[in-house]
Write an enzyme that holds these catalytic residues in place. Sequence first.
Site, PDB file in Angstrom:
ATOM      1  N   SER A 106      43.774  34.133  27.328  1.00 35.37           N
ATOM      2  CA  SER A 106      44.886  35.049  27.019  1.00 35.37           C
ATOM      3  C   SER A 106      46.172  34.456  27.576  1.00 35.37           C
ATOM      4  CB  SER A 106      44.626  36.433  27.619  1.00 35.37           C
ATOM      5  OG  SER A 106      43.459  36.999  27.075  1.00 35.37           O
ATOM      6  N   LYS A 181      46.304  39.202  20.707  1.00 36.77           N
ATOM      7  CA  LYS A 181      45.405  39.561  21.816  1.00 36.77           C
ATOM      8  C   LYS A 181      46.129  40.427  22.837  1.00 36.77           C
ATOM      9  CE  LYS A 181      42.120  39.728  24.835  1.00 36.77           C
ATOM     10  NZ  LYS A 181      41.507  38.583  25.491  1.00 36.77           N
ATOM     11  N   LYS A 250      48.047  41.509  33.566  1.00 37.67           N
ATOM     12  CA  LYS A 250      48.715  40.331  33.033  1.00 37.67           C
ATOM     13  C   LYS A 250      48.901  40.443  31.525  1.00 37.67           C
ATOM     14  CE  LYS A 250      46.622  37.079  31.371  1.00 37.67           C
ATOM     15  NZ  LYS A 250      45.682  36.041  30.947  1.00 37.67           N
TER      16      LYS A 250
END
Length: 307
Positions: A106, A181, A250
């Site tokens: 990611s 994502k 995050k």
Amino acid sequence: MSDSSAPVTLRTVGHIGLGAMGRPIARNFVRGGRSLIVRDADPAAQQQFVDEHPTAVGARGSEDFADCDVVVLVLPTSDIVDSVVLSEDGLLHHLQPGSVIVDMGSSVPTRTQRLAEIAEEKGVRVVDAPVSGGVARAEQGTLAVMAGGDAAVVDGVTPLLQETGSEIIRVGPVGSGHAAKALNNLLAANNVLVAAEALLVGKKFGIDPATLLSVFNAGSGRNQATETKYEKFVLSRTFDSGFAAALMRKDVGIALDLAHDQGISPVLGEAIGKVWNAAVESLEPGVDQMAVVRHLEQVYGVSLDGA
């Protein structure tokens, strides 16, 4: 400059990152008949994987990936990706023109785009192919894969991606997979939080959490968090879904930065980010994403544990 129309071959595949997601993904490649070259920052994790998979070879450094047609990265942050690829002895100093880097972690979309630009100068192509589905689906080889990159290059690596994913979704140019994502995880983070708040309000009113969860899953309020996470990881009090709260924070941050870059200030998204920041700061380091429920229990003074 690389020729994006050059055929992609999958004769020799490297894999870097053998963490919670990287390990089962690499295992799926081995099951698909690949003789992998593997690398992990933890020598013990790397050796364990090699011991368990005789067709895998442990790499001593980046130079051991020099002859790989494709190198898959399953790494937690863009900083680590850049270090592995762009450092003085990184992958780009060893990979051959025409090879492909597939980033299945990611990462920050704009940094992925920049990485692809730098790699192209060396004749190396980049595909971002982050995944969704968690550790359980990784172990089953049924992940959803969001692929970004040149269409011909994505076509070339699709047979490899299909060995660990049941659905390969081509999102757009390089970086778009990582953008998708992050946005997916912003939505997933919201589902976890709103389910927690609804269950906590119900518990305060006197409704058994397991009963209320059954109502949600039989009704229009159901979502992936209520259907697959709450009974197994929250009501059980195990809080071990396999994805760290800090990594969810995050990804939420990446999604919010992406929104701001587009001139959008998402009201709900900002609220999600604040709650996730507060949870990570207040809980012990390294906790699972579902421990955010424990943070909300503390904030609201009510618990779902039946006490």
